[in-house]
Scaffold this motif. Structure first.
Motif, PDB file in Angstrom:
ATOM      1  N   LEU A   1     -13.931  -1.306  -5.013  1.00  0.00           N
ATOM      2  CA  LEU A   1     -12.873  -2.268  -5.340  1.00  0.00           C
ATOM      3  C   LEU A   1     -12.001  -2.417  -4.105  1.00  0.00           C
ATOM      4  O   LEU A   1     -11.450  -1.426  -3.612  1.00  0.00           O
ATOM      5  CB  LEU A   1     -12.023  -1.731  -6.509  1.00  0.00           C
TER       6      LEU A   1
ATOM      7  N   ASP B   1       4.371   2.596  -1.999  1.00  0.00           N
ATOM      8  CA  ASP B   1       4.222   3.666  -2.993  1.00  0.00           C
ATOM      9  C   ASP B   1       5.216   4.789  -2.744  1.00  0.00           C
ATOM     10  O   ASP B   1       5.859   5.302  -3.660  1.00  0.00           O
ATOM     11  CB  ASP B   1       2.812   4.281  -2.901  1.00  0.00           C
TER      12      ASP B   1
ATOM     13  N   GLU C   1      -6.740   9.018   8.556  1.00  0.00           N
ATOM     14  CA  GLU C   1      -6.074   8.860   7.267  1.00  0.00           C
ATOM     15  C   GLU C   1      -4.761   9.637   7.302  1.00  0.00           C
ATOM     16  O   GLU C   1      -4.748  10.861   7.205  1.00  0.00           O
ATOM     17  CB  GLU C   1      -6.965   9.385   6.140  1.00  0.00           C
TER      18      GLU C   1
ATOM     19  N   PHE D   1      -7.396  -7.080  -5.974  1.00  0.00           N
ATOM     20  CA  PHE D   1      -6.426  -5.984  -6.046  1.00  0.00           C
ATOM     21  C   PHE D   1      -6.074  -5.853  -7.522  1.00  0.00           C
ATOM     22  O   PHE D   1      -5.430  -6.713  -8.091  1.00  0.00           O
ATOM     23  CB  PHE D   1      -5.177  -6.287  -5.203  1.00  0.00           C
TER      24      PHE D   1
ATOM     25  N   GLY E   1       0.821  -1.217   0.000  1.00  0.00           N
ATOM     26  CA  GLY E   1       0.000   0.000   0.000  1.00  0.00           C
ATOM     27  C   GLY E   1       0.847   1.255   0.000  1.00  0.00           C
ATOM     28  O   GLY E   1       1.888   1.315  -0.675  1.00  0.00           O
ATOM     29  N   GLY E   2       0.412   2.220   0.794  1.00  0.00           N
ATOM     30  CA  GLY E   2       1.027   3.545   0.796  1.00  0.00           C
ATOM     31  C   GLY E   2       2.533   3.534   1.059  1.00  0.00           C
ATOM     32  O   GLY E   2       3.293   4.235   0.391  1.00  0.00           O
TER      33      GLY E   2
ATOM     34  N   GLN F   1     -10.297   1.179   9.505  1.00  0.00           N
ATOM     35  CA  GLN F   1      -9.711   2.521   9.315  1.00  0.00           C
ATOM     36  C   GLN F   1     -10.364   3.294   8.171  1.00  0.00           C
ATOM     37  O   GLN F   1     -10.488   4.518   8.206  1.00  0.00           O
ATOM     38  CB  GLN F   1      -8.200   2.390   9.023  1.00  0.00           C
ATOM     39  N   LYS F   2     -10.792   2.585   7.156  1.00  0.00           N
ATOM     40  CA  LYS F   2     -11.277   3.254   5.944  1.00  0.00           C
ATOM     41  C   LYS F   2     -12.740   3.693   6.043  1.00  0.00           C
ATOM     42  O   LYS F   2     -13.319   4.164   5.068  1.00  0.00           O
ATOM     43  CB  LYS F   2     -11.057   2.350   4.725  1.00  0.00           C
TER      44      LYS F   2
ATOM     45  N   MET G   1     -14.408   8.369   0.558  1.00  0.00           N
ATOM     46  CA  MET G   1     -13.259   8.089   1.429  1.00  0.00           C
ATOM     47  C   MET G   1     -13.581   8.560   2.845  1.00  0.00           C
ATOM     48  O   MET G   1     -13.039   9.569   3.321  1.00  0.00           O
ATOM     49  CB  MET G   1     -12.028   8.801   0.859  1.00  0.00           C
TER      50      MET G   1
ATOM     51  N   TYR H   1      -5.648  11.256  -6.324  1.00  0.00           N
ATOM     52  CA  TYR H   1      -5.842  10.738  -7.683  1.00  0.00           C
ATOM     53  C   TYR H   1      -7.185  11.229  -8.227  1.00  0.00           C
ATOM     54  O   TYR H   1      -7.287  11.695  -9.362  1.00  0.00           O
ATOM     55  CB  TYR H   1      -5.855   9.208  -7.711  1.00  0.00           C
TER      56      TYR H   1
ATOM     57  N   GLU I   1      -4.879  -3.083 -10.357  1.00  0.00           N
ATOM     58  CA  GLU I   1      -4.383  -1.735 -10.643  1.00  0.00           C
ATOM     59  C   GLU I   1      -5.136  -1.099 -11.812  1.00  0.00           C
ATOM     60  O   GLU I   1      -5.553   0.063 -11.742  1.00  0.00           O
ATOM     61  CB  GLU I   1      -2.884  -1.816 -10.949  1.00  0.00           C
TER      62      GLU I   1
ATOM     63  N   SER J   1     -10.151   0.609  -1.963  1.00  0.00           N
ATOM     64  CA  SER J   1      -9.627   0.675  -0.603  1.00  0.00           C
ATOM     65  C   SER J   1      -9.344  -0.688  -0.019  1.00  0.00           C
ATOM     66  O   SER J   1      -9.983  -1.673  -0.398  1.00  0.00           O
ATOM     67  CB  SER J   1     -10.687   1.364   0.266  1.00  0.00           C
ATOM     68  N   ARG J   2      -8.404  -0.722   0.902  1.00  0.00           N
ATOM     69  CA  ARG J   2      -8.315  -1.899   1.760  1.00  0.00           C
ATOM     70  C   ARG J   2      -9.609  -1.947   2.563  1.00  0.00           C
ATOM     71  O   ARG J   2     -10.097  -0.900   3.006  1.00  0.00           O
ATOM     72  CB  ARG J   2      -7.127  -1.757   2.717  1.00  0.00           C
TER      73      ARG J   2
ATOM     74  N   GLY K   1      -3.344   9.409   2.592  1.00  0.00           N
ATOM     75  CA  GLY K   1      -4.355   8.994   1.614  1.00  0.00           C
ATOM     76  C   GLY K   1      -3.904   9.416   0.230  1.00  0.00           C
ATOM     77  O   GLY K   1      -3.411  10.529   0.029  1.00  0.00           O
ATOM     78  N   LEU K   2      -4.041   8.497  -0.692  1.00  0.00           N
ATOM     79  CA  LEU K   2      -3.626   8.800  -2.067  1.00  0.00           C
ATOM     80  C   LEU K   2      -4.827   8.932  -2.985  1.00  0.00           C
ATOM     81  O   LEU K   2      -4.872   9.780  -3.876  1.00  0.00           O
ATOM     82  CB  LEU K   2      -2.717   7.680  -2.590  1.00  0.00           C
ATOM     83  N   ASN K   3      -5.834   8.093  -2.741  1.00  0.00           N
ATOM     84  CA  ASN K   3      -6.926   8.024  -3.715  1.00  0.00           C
ATOM     85  C   ASN K   3      -7.695   9.326  -3.865  1.00  0.00           C
ATOM     86  O   ASN K   3      -8.184   9.630  -4.952  1.00  0.00           O
ATOM     87  CB  ASN K   3      -7.875   6.880  -3.348  1.00  0.00           C
TER      88      ASN K   3
HETATM   89  P1  ADP Z   1      -3.342   2.737   2.571  1.00  0.00           P
HETATM   90  O1  ADP Z   1      -1.857   2.803   2.437  1.00  0.00           O
HETATM   91  O2  ADP Z   1      -3.864   3.048   3.950  1.00  0.00           O
HETATM   92  O3  ADP Z   1      -3.933   1.475   2.031  1.00  0.00           O
HETATM   93  P2  ADP Z   1      -3.389   4.875   0.631  1.00  0.00           P
HETATM   94  O4  ADP Z   1      -4.531   5.695   0.101  1.00  0.00           O
HETATM   95  O5  ADP Z   1      -2.239   5.626   1.191  1.00  0.00           O
HETATM   96  O6  ADP Z   1      -4.008   3.875   1.674  1.00  0.00           O
HETATM   97  O7  ADP Z   1      -2.815   3.953  -0.529  1.00  0.00           O
HETATM   98  C1  ADP Z   1      -3.526   2.890  -1.041  1.00  0.00           C
HETATM   99  C2  ADP Z   1      -3.015   2.570  -2.432  1.00  0.00           C
HETATM  100  O8  ADP Z   1      -3.365   1.226  -2.759  1.00  0.00           O
HETATM  101  C3  ADP Z   1      -3.637   3.431  -3.500  1.00  0.00           C
HETATM  102  O9  ADP Z   1      -2.712   3.626  -4.541  1.00  0.00           O
HETATM  103  C4  ADP Z   1      -4.823   2.590  -3.977  1.00  0.00           C
HETATM  104  O10 ADP Z   1      -5.262   2.897  -5.280  1.00  0.00           O
HETATM  105  C5  ADP Z   1      -4.239   1.214  -3.897  1.00  0.00           C
HETATM  106  N1  ADP Z   1      -5.265   0.184  -3.688  1.00  0.00           N
HETATM  107  C6  ADP Z   1      -5.891  -0.123  -2.536  1.00  0.00           C
HETATM  108  N2  ADP Z   1      -6.735  -1.155  -2.736  1.00  0.00           N
HETATM  109  C7  ADP Z   1      -6.645  -1.497  -4.043  1.00  0.00           C
HETATM  110  C8  ADP Z   1      -7.276  -2.492  -4.863  1.00  0.00           C
HETATM  111  N3  ADP Z   1      -8.150  -3.351  -4.366  1.00  0.00           N
HETATM  112  N4  ADP Z   1      -6.924  -2.557  -6.162  1.00  0.00           N
HETATM  113  C9  ADP Z   1      -6.022  -1.702  -6.676  1.00  0.00           C
HETATM  114  N5  ADP Z   1      -5.404  -0.748  -5.961  1.00  0.00           N
HETATM  115  C10 ADP Z   1      -5.698  -0.639  -4.656  1.00  0.00           C
END
Ligand code: ADP
Length: 473
Positions: free
Chosen positions: A322, A25, A371, A349, A21-22, A299-300, A366, A379, A351, A294-295, A374-376
């Motif tokens: 998703l 990234d 948080e 998962f 995840g984050g 938390q979410k 969201m 985006y 992309e 999201s996961r 948070g990236l989404n």
């Molecule tokens: P966290 O690190 O708490 O999960 P962030 O928003 O910082 O949350 O980062 C999550 C990243 O993982 C984002 O780039 C998001 O698009 C990606 N992501 C989370 N779940 C999925 C999924 N099921 N499929 C594709 N990408 C996902």
């Protein structure tokens, strides 16, 4: 330029090698942005089995590593991440395993030893290289013991906290094997890696200014707030960035039709295509489509959203989620989808699908309880997808509340952790969507926001410089 600055960036996750995840990234993008500013940066991470299987690496050297009374067989391999050297710490007894932290939902029972051994190896690496790094940049609990293993004359350590919810806390009986002072790691009857890092690093950053303030309060501090308050003069928040070469609707290869702020026709095509993909009728086109990626963890803010799904579906609003995560949430979402045909959860998962949902949605959900950054939501802004967010952490710092009268702002925020407040924000979003002129204005404003990594990297560079000035070598 900052050519004099040699930094070791140590993390348990660095994409594309390994990540969940984050954290992964940030490891992928921040070092690249720092390199562009002239920082001489090297990366270090454990050599997980999946990395060994997928990447060609070169053996570099053996390292003498001791952890407590144990001697740990350790070798270093070298790899490359777009021109940046990566040290892979090979400790087969700990990292030659199928998962990074453990099977889904559980950690390996020896995670304390695994990551302590990794930290020990990093110190041994610095030693064999004759201490070339002027700054050691650690991330999260996995590398938080590093300062404790360093000799007295040592480079300054920066600890970045990506999520205070994960602290690396372990039963007390592991203490004897770690070889660290009890009072630094002990917290509420357990060994706590992050607490040790907070108390023994020279500076601490976290991933947004609001989160940096929040974690000093009992509500968001997960029990570590007293230590963070104690070190508040050494704690600051720097927002993560977005890689706009990957997340930009003008050149996104994953979406069926590209678009920009001046011509949003392609966004409508993306929506049409996603509705078809989800098996939903195209006469839903005039309705706002809600998206979430999201996961699936508490938390979410999934619990805030669950009771609203029936209302949204009955109102004729399609919702796509998703995500993968906790079994209980998956079950609850599955059950809702069997009753409400406009609700489409996808448990994967994926992309490419994440890009398509971001582009196709009108509103992005969201409602996180907390948080860090948070990236989404960032985006979404770039894709003209207006976020509905809880006013917390990085969401507070990146989304500007819409004023329906003036048309200023970029998203809809709510504060109190109750479904009715999320619903109120959603209703404001729907109202704005129904006013086409206002909606276009919001989309243009959202798409003009800039959260590039360059901006974040400049702030990290400032922190590195501060460390060099304030910490004697
Ligand atoms: P966290 O690190 O708490 O999960 P962030 O928003 O910082 O949350 O980062 C999550 C990243 O993982 C984002 O780039 C998001 O698009 C990606 N992501 C989370 N779940 C999925 C999924 N099921 N499929 C594709 N990408 C996902």
């Amino acid at each position: 330029m900052a050519t004099e600055l040699k930094v070791l960036y140590a993390s348990a996750e660095i994409f594309p090698f390994a990540g969940t995840g984050g954290l992964g990234d940030v490891g992928r993008y921040l070092p690249q942005a720092l390199k562009k500013l002239g920082v001489d940066i090297c990366l270090a991470m454990p050599l997980y089995r999946t990395v060994r299987e997928r990447f060609r690496l070169e053996e570099f050297r053996k390292l003498p590593v001791r952890l407590g009374r144990r001697c740990i067989r350790t070798r270093v391999f070298l790899g490359d991440h777009q021109g940046i050297r990566v040290f892979f710490i090979d400790q087969p007894q700990y990292f030659d395993r199928p998962h990074i932290y453990g099977p889904p939902g559980e950690g390996y029972p020896d995670n304390a030893l695994r990551f302590a051994a990794f930290c020990r190896a990093l110190v041994a690496l610095c030693e064999t290289l004759s201490w070339p790094f002027r700054i050691l940049h650690c991330h999260d609990w996995h590398t938080a013991l590093l300062p404790l293993y360093l000799p007295e004359r040592r480079p300054p350590v920066l600890l970045t906290i990506h999520n205070l919810g994960y602290q690396g806390d372990f039963p007390l009986d592991v203490l004897g094997e770690l070889g660290v002072r009890e009072e630094v790691v002990l917290h509420k009857g357990k060994v706590n890696f992050l607490k040790a890092g907070i108390l023994s690093s020279d500076l601490i950053t976290t991933v947004s200014p609001t989160y940096a303030r929040e974690i000093q309060t009992p509500e968001y501090g997960f029990g570590l707030d007293p230590y963070l308050r104690e070190r508040s003069d050494r704690l600051l928040g720097i927002l993560n960035g977005v890689d706009y070469s990957v997340w930009d609707p003008r050149k996104d290869p994953f979406i069926p039709s590209r678009y920009g702020p001046e011509d949003l026709y392609g966004k409508a095509l993306c929506k049409r295509e996603l509705l078809r993909h989800l098996g939903l009728p195209s006469d839903l086109m005039p309705k706002p489509l809600f998206g979430m990626i999201s996961r699936l963890v508490s938390q979410k803010g999934i619990d805030l959203l669950l009771p609203l799904i029936p209302l949204l579906s009955q109102g004729g609003y399609p919702v796509v989620i998703l995500g993968v995560g906790e079994e209980g949430y998956q079950e609850a979402l599955k059950e809702l989808s069997s009753k409400y045909e406009l609700f489409k959860p996808i448990f994967a998962f994926d992309e490419a699908l994440a890009h398509r949902i971001t582009a196709a949605s009108d509103l992005y959900l969201m409602p996180s309880l907390y948080e860090p950054c948070g990236l989404n939501q960032m985006y979404s802004l770039r894709y003209g997808t207006i976020p509905v967010v809880r006013d917390t952490g990085g969401l507070s710092d990146t989304v500007k509340q819409v004023d329906l009268r003036t048309g200023k702002g970029t998203g809809f925020k709510f504060r109190l952790k109750r479904p009715c407040y999320l619903l109120r924000a959603i209703r404001r979003g729907i109202k704005a969507y129904e006013n086409r002129g206002l909606w276009r204005k919001l989309q243009r404003q959202a798409m003009a926001e800039d959260f590039s990594w360059d901006r974040s990297a400049r702030q990290y560079l400032g922190v590195y410089r501060k460390l060099l000035q304030t910490t004697p070598r």
